[in-house]
Design a protein around this motif. Sequence first.
Motif: not given
Length: 577
Positions: A11-13, A75-77, A129-131
């Motif tokens: 999930y690094r991307r 979405y990514f988060a 929340m960080f993302i």
Amino acid sequence: MKALFRYFDGYRRQLVLGPLFKLTEAVLELFVPLLMANIIDVGIKNGNVKYVVTHGLFMLGLGAVGLACALTCQYFAAVCAQGFGRSLRKDLFRHVFSLSQAEYGSVGTNSLITRLTSDVNQVQTGVNMFIRLAIRAPFLTVGSIVMAFTINWKIALVFLLSTPLIVFVLYRVMSRSLPEYTRIQRQQDVISRLAGENLEGARVIRAFSKQDSEIEQFQQAGDTLSDITIRVGKLSAALNPITSVIANLAIVAIVWFGGLFAQDGGIEQGQIIAMVNYMTQTLLALIVLANIIVILTKALASAKRVSEVLAQESSMPEPRQSAAEKPGAPRIEFESVRFAYPDAGEDAVEGVSFSIQPGQTLGIIGGTGCGKTTLVRLLTRDYDVTGGAVRVDGTDVREYTSRRLHAKIGLVPQAAQLFSGTVRSNLQLGAENAPDSALWKALEVAQGSDFVRGKPDGLDTPVEEGGKNLSGGQKQRLTIARALAKQPDILVLDDSASALDYATDAALRRALRAQTENMTVVMISQRASTIKNADRILVLDDGRQCGFGTHEALLESCGVYREICRSQGIVTEEVGA
């Protein structure tokens, strides 16, 4: 938190692209006040409708692009946080089962439940929340101040005065509230423990009419949690009014000085509105930043609690591969076994030595607390011996892998434990591919086939959580059948016929002797009648071995065994006199 970074694998991307899209949205948001200023100062001031329309459409375009970036980041988060949480929870659950009983007990069941659920959810929320906001909020704060200086540096000095004040208020509130969040997590452990104990022991509590005292104790724990939460809530509630007052005073100053400069032509009306918007952006970004810090602090506290469990190594390491078994060796052998529970002042068992061959039946008897179940725990390697050795088929149990050792042993514990599902799913717990014919055979030996056949659904009869829809005797017979279904080399019955009547108990013993063939059976019981026909009987007294042999031999040589039999009417006073 560093120890948990490996759970971002895959999930690094999303972890990198999510903040970048949110940063793009923040950049676009910084240009909106400038566009609004131009619309007012150029379009409206000069009556240029085309200018107003084109710049208005451009603003809508920026909003649309910003919305698309925000949704992409969301979405990514979500993907990253949910995937991270799933991997962490799965690994934590697996790790818990790798711990020995000593480590398992030191943490506590209810605390482990809280860490698997609440703490993992807190960490997952922190990642989300960080993302989404960890980069956006600081960037908007700094970016708004920089953009204000590009408009009018003299008025922008208001930002340099008000922003540190807001930051100071945020710091004071958070420095007092953040330690309370750790207390909240600990108090949730207490509530979880009390709830688990009371729900599990509800029948006992009602039987002793202790409902009121238990309710009061639970209420006190809830009140403590409520007090801490309210105290933190009051501190957090003071945050918005104080920061809003500072920000509104700053806006008043901007409008006041902006009006003075506007009279001299040093600033346009639209630019004043832009400055007000930048101040509002700064305030909102700082409040969001404060909330992020609170969320991340709670997440870090939970991450520490989760990491503590993951870092805990089992005190009973197992080999990568089981050692070779020795043909012709006793099926079970205890050699000068001594064991003391962790932090116990004295040994639970000491000086236990015996052996039993394949196909034989071993009975273990003794008074309450004499160490009968402890021997079973040493055999299944829930604990390691303090001294001596326990061997299965000539190999020390410490040289087996956990999977291999437990494949050889079918355990029926004292407390019958069933799982929600069906009769079939419970019987197949240790034998996934066992056919129905094997399950019915196990039920027949365990004296449970009649009541299962009497159910309309047979093997598909539903079993509620813990087997609450079954009687004690039915649960015991199903747990015996479950152990038999896996066809183990060793069958351990740890006082598992206590809920059976004498006739059913006798039928069970006859069936075990007739149909278990080469299986070694270990029967622990308080009833001398249950174990008197065993090939060998081990007698324990206060953790010490005081007799080993056949029923007849022990009657002659072991006073403890003779007294047990006499008290239960197995023999008369004169035998062995």
